[in-house]
Design a protein around this motif. Structure first.
Motif, PDB file in Angstrom:
ATOM      1  N   ARG A  96      18.000   0.329  -1.259  1.00 14.35           N
ATOM      2  CA  ARG A  96      19.205   0.100  -0.697  1.00 14.35           C
ATOM      3  C   ARG A  96      19.814   1.462  -0.007  1.00 14.35           C
ATOM      4  NH1 ARG A  96      22.313   3.530  -4.285  1.00 14.35           N
ATOM      5  NH2 ARG A  96      20.813   4.426  -6.020  1.00 14.35           N
ATOM      6  N   MET A  97      18.934   2.487  -0.257  1.00 13.69           N
ATOM      7  CA  MET A  97      19.401   4.051   0.289  1.00 13.69           C
ATOM      8  C   MET A  97      18.702   4.291   1.614  1.00 13.69           C
ATOM      9  SD  MET A  97      17.427   6.440  -2.318  1.00 13.69           S
ATOM     10  CE  MET A  97      18.235   5.313  -3.844  1.00 13.69           C
ATOM     11  N   ILE A  98      17.892   3.303   2.105  1.00 13.78           N
ATOM     12  CA  ILE A  98      17.229   3.440   3.188  1.00 13.78           C
ATOM     13  C   ILE A  98      17.862   2.615   4.434  1.00 13.78           C
ATOM     14  CG2 ILE A  98      14.813   3.231   4.466  1.00 13.78           C
ATOM     15  CD1 ILE A  98      14.944   5.224   2.176  1.00 13.78           C
ATOM     16  N   ARG A  99      17.899   3.475   5.564  1.00 16.58           N
ATOM     17  CA  ARG A  99      18.759   2.735   6.805  1.00 16.58           C
ATOM     18  C   ARG A  99      17.777   1.695   7.198  1.00 16.58           C
ATOM     19  NH1 ARG A  99      22.840   4.746   9.331  1.00 16.58           N
ATOM     20  NH2 ARG A  99      22.453   6.834   8.438  1.00 16.58           N
ATOM     21  N   PRO A 100      18.286   0.397   7.241  1.00 12.73           N
ATOM     22  CA  PRO A 100      17.463  -0.827   7.783  1.00 12.73           C
ATOM     23  C   PRO A 100      17.076  -0.450   9.191  1.00 12.73           C
ATOM     24  CG  PRO A 100      19.917  -1.282   7.585  1.00 12.73           C
ATOM     25  CD  PRO A 100      19.945   0.143   6.829  1.00 12.73           C
ATOM     26  N   GLN A 101      17.670   0.269  10.098  1.00 15.22           N
ATOM     27  CA  GLN A 101      17.393   0.394  11.483  1.00 15.22           C
ATOM     28  C   GLN A 101      16.152   1.243  11.482  1.00 15.22           C
ATOM     29  OE1 GLN A 101      20.231   0.783  10.391  1.00 15.22           O
ATOM     30  NE2 GLN A 101      21.729   0.140  11.602  1.00 15.22           N
ATOM     31  N   ALA A 102      15.882   2.331  10.606  1.00 17.60           N
ATOM     32  CA  ALA A 102      14.857   3.164  10.338  1.00 17.60           C
ATOM     33  C   ALA A 102      13.675   2.246   9.882  1.00 17.60           C
ATOM     34  CB  ALA A 102      15.094   4.325   9.607  1.00 17.60           C
ATOM     35  N   ARG A 103      13.852   1.617   8.915  1.00 18.02           N
ATOM     36  CA  ARG A 103      12.880   0.831   8.305  1.00 18.02           C
ATOM     37  C   ARG A 103      12.151  -0.230   9.282  1.00 18.02           C
ATOM     38  NH1 ARG A 103      11.295  -0.126   3.051  1.00 18.02           N
ATOM     39  NH2 ARG A 103      13.281   0.572   2.385  1.00 18.02           N
ATOM     40  N   ALA A 104      13.029  -0.856  10.265  1.00 21.82           N
ATOM     41  CA  ALA A 104      12.329  -1.737  11.344  1.00 21.82           C
ATOM     42  C   ALA A 104      11.771  -0.925  12.103  1.00 21.82           C
ATOM     43  CB  ALA A 104      13.810  -2.678  11.779  1.00 21.82           C
ATOM     44  N   LEU A 105      12.057   0.157  12.754  1.00 20.01           N
ATOM     45  CA  LEU A 105      11.426   0.714  13.829  1.00 20.01           C
ATOM     46  C   LEU A 105      10.272   1.537  13.400  1.00 20.01           C
ATOM     47  CD1 LEU A 105      11.567   1.775  16.590  1.00 20.01           C
ATOM     48  CD2 LEU A 105      12.799   3.757  15.958  1.00 20.01           C
ATOM     49  N   ILE A 132      10.815  11.913  -4.891  1.00 18.89           N
ATOM     50  CA  ILE A 132      10.088  11.744  -3.717  1.00 18.89           C
ATOM     51  C   ILE A 132       8.953  10.813  -3.749  1.00 18.89           C
ATOM     52  CG2 ILE A 132       8.297  12.915  -1.954  1.00 18.89           C
ATOM     53  CD1 ILE A 132      10.275  15.467  -2.586  1.00 18.89           C
ATOM     54  N   ASP A 133       8.099  10.975  -4.877  1.00 19.84           N
ATOM     55  CA  ASP A 133       7.048   9.885  -5.138  1.00 19.84           C
ATOM     56  C   ASP A 133       7.359   8.541  -5.449  1.00 19.84           C
ATOM     57  OD1 ASP A 133       5.267  12.408  -5.253  1.00 19.84           O
ATOM     58  OD2 ASP A 133       5.162  12.499  -7.449  1.00 19.84           O
ATOM     59  N   GLY A 134       8.625   8.307  -5.711  1.00 21.79           N
ATOM     60  CA  GLY A 134       9.188   6.998  -5.813  1.00 21.79           C
ATOM     61  C   GLY A 134       9.815   6.604  -4.482  1.00 21.79           C
ATOM     62  N   THR A 135       9.907   7.186  -3.584  1.00 23.33           N
ATOM     63  CA  THR A 135      10.619   6.439  -2.442  1.00 23.33           C
ATOM     64  C   THR A 135       9.636   6.114  -1.282  1.00 23.33           C
ATOM     65  OG1 THR A 135      12.574   8.371  -2.750  1.00 23.33           O
ATOM     66  CG2 THR A 135      12.101   7.192  -0.601  1.00 23.33           C
ATOM     67  N   GLU A 136       9.463   4.808  -1.506  1.00 22.93           N
ATOM     68  CA  GLU A 136       8.251   4.003  -0.604  1.00 22.93           C
ATOM     69  C   GLU A 136       7.962   4.367   0.637  1.00 22.93           C
ATOM     70  OE1 GLU A 136       7.044   1.186   1.925  1.00 22.93           O
ATOM     71  OE2 GLU A 136       8.756   1.315   1.323  1.00 22.93           O
ATOM     72  N   ILE A 137       9.043   4.445   1.223  1.00 25.66           N
ATOM     73  CA  ILE A 137       9.032   4.677   2.656  1.00 25.66           C
ATOM     74  C   ILE A 137       8.318   5.909   3.140  1.00 25.66           C
ATOM     75  CG2 ILE A 137      11.351   5.726   3.381  1.00 25.66           C
ATOM     76  CD1 ILE A 137      11.512   3.689   5.436  1.00 25.66           C
ATOM     77  N   ILE A 138       8.502   7.037   2.402  1.00 28.06           N
ATOM     78  CA  ILE A 138       8.187   8.327   2.680  1.00 28.06           C
ATOM     79  C   ILE A 138       6.796   8.252   2.628  1.00 28.06           C
ATOM     80  CG2 ILE A 138       7.727  10.787   1.790  1.00 28.06           C
ATOM     81  CD1 ILE A 138      10.406  10.384   0.399  1.00 28.06           C
ATOM     82  N   HIS A 139       5.936   7.311   2.188  1.00 26.61           N
ATOM     83  CA  HIS A 139       4.331   7.343   2.143  1.00 26.61           C
ATOM     84  C   HIS A 139       3.722   6.380   3.263  1.00 26.61           C
ATOM     85  CE1 HIS A 139       5.017   9.518  -1.525  1.00 26.61           C
ATOM     86  NE2 HIS A 139       5.895   8.432  -2.076  1.00 26.61           N
ATOM     87  N   THR A 140       4.754   5.680   3.902  1.00 30.09           N
ATOM     88  CA  THR A 140       4.261   4.911   5.060  1.00 30.09           C
ATOM     89  C   THR A 140       3.975   5.704   6.494  1.00 30.09           C
ATOM     90  OG1 THR A 140       6.430   4.277   5.931  1.00 30.09           O
ATOM     91  CG2 THR A 140       5.603   2.887   3.890  1.00 30.09           C
ATOM     92  N   VAL A 141       4.454   7.020   6.563  1.00 31.06           N
ATOM     93  CA  VAL A 141       4.144   7.875   7.647  1.00 31.06           C
ATOM     94  C   VAL A 141       2.950   8.363   7.620  1.00 31.06           C
ATOM     95  CG1 VAL A 141       6.813   7.972   8.163  1.00 31.06           C
ATOM     96  CG2 VAL A 141       5.429   9.731   7.016  1.00 31.06           C
ATOM     97  N   ASP A 142       2.417   8.841   8.796  1.00 30.12           N
ATOM     98  CA  ASP A 142       1.228   9.671   8.822  1.00 30.12           C
ATOM     99  C   ASP A 142       1.116  10.957   8.377  1.00 30.12           C
ATOM    100  OD1 ASP A 142      -0.512   7.553  10.093  1.00 30.12           O
ATOM    101  OD2 ASP A 142       0.695   7.453  11.785  1.00 30.12           O
ATOM    102  N   VAL A 143       2.796  11.782   8.727  1.00 29.28           N
ATOM    103  CA  VAL A 143       2.600  12.999   8.391  1.00 29.28           C
ATOM    104  C   VAL A 143       3.896  13.279   7.893  1.00 29.28           C
ATOM    105  CG1 VAL A 143       2.824  15.373   9.554  1.00 29.28           C
ATOM    106  CG2 VAL A 143       0.893  13.620  10.292  1.00 29.28           C
ATOM    107  N   MET A 144       4.162  14.229   6.978  1.00 29.56           N
ATOM    108  CA  MET A 144       5.608  14.580   6.763  1.00 29.56           C
ATOM    109  C   MET A 144       5.374  16.093   6.788  1.00 29.56           C
ATOM    110  SD  MET A 144       8.168  13.968   3.301  1.00 29.56           S
ATOM    111  CE  MET A 144       7.313  15.161   2.082  1.00 29.56           C
TER     112      MET A 144
END
Length: 222
Positions: A96-105, A132-144
């Motif tokens: 609910r807190m993640i911007r859908p446009q960012a998720r799609a891109l 941070i550990d519980g926010t799934e989208i963070i773990h989908t990127v190659d680098v943070m």
């Protein structure tokens, strides 16, 4: 180095919905009172002088949020502390807190085999490690790359350099999205193609990023 653009997103704003947007969902209470029609969504009826100071360079982002945390505490929040305020706003972690446009891109970039990254100033400064550990989208990127861990913040060129090195791309071979104009200016000064996120029209901003990535053609062909 890559010959196709990598996607680089700031976190708070481009990926994580702003508190000002989250406040719209609240029927009542401190969050709604403090953040509704504030920040980039401020109105003539409800101006946000602190946000204007931030945009004009008279206040840093950290100073802005510290002031907001103090106001949140004075209005009934548990402590004048930014991580405590954000925990109240954003817990538990979830879609609910993640911007859908960012998720799609991000999903389309990953599907196209592009490198992806989050470049943030204050992930660890503003959020707990459990969050941070519980926010799934963070773990989908190659680098943070997190400035609050690195000890250097955007728009300092050094943070962009560290990102490029870890991502394995040249400055010209990435597309960067950020909601703070001074961070966009810092990136563009290094030759990074950049898109300012206008939170009043996120679709237009993400469409621009998608075009710069060359992903609009990929989606149509797919």
């Amino acid at each position: 180095m890559a010959d196709v653009p990598a996607l680089v997103l700031d976190f708070g704003g481009p990926v994580l919905l702003t508190p000002f947007e989250m406040a719209v969902r609240e029927p009542e209470g401190v969050v709604r009172d403090l953040f509704l029609e504030q920040g980039p969504l401020a109105t003539r009826q409800r101006p946000d002088p602190l946000w204007a100071d931030l945009q004009e360079g008279r206040l840093s982002e950290r100073e802005y949020w510290a002031r907001k945390a103090q106001a949140w505490h004075e209005a009934g929040g548990s402590a004048p502390d930014v991580p405590v305020m954000f925990e109240s706003l954003y817990s538990p972690p979830g879609p609910r807190m993640i911007r859908p446009q960012a998720r799609a891109l991000l999903a389309d970039a990953l599907a196209a085999g592009r490198r992806t990254a989050i470049l943030t100033n204050d992930m660890r400064a503003f959020h707990t490690q459990d969050w941070i550990d519980g926010t799934e989208i963070i773990h989908t990127v190659d680098v943070m790359v997190d400035g609050s861990v690195e000890g250097v913040l955007k728009p300092d060129p050094e943070l962009y350099r560290r990102l490029a090195q870890r991502l394995g791309v040249d400055f010209a071979d990435m597309v960067f999205v950020d909601d703070q104009p001074h961070n966009i200016v810092g990136a563009e000064a290094l030759g990074i193609p950049s898109v300012w996120l206008d939170v009043t029209d996120p679709d237009a901003s993400f469409d621009r990023a998608r075009t710069l990535m060359g992903l609009d053609e990929v989606v149509r062909d797919g």
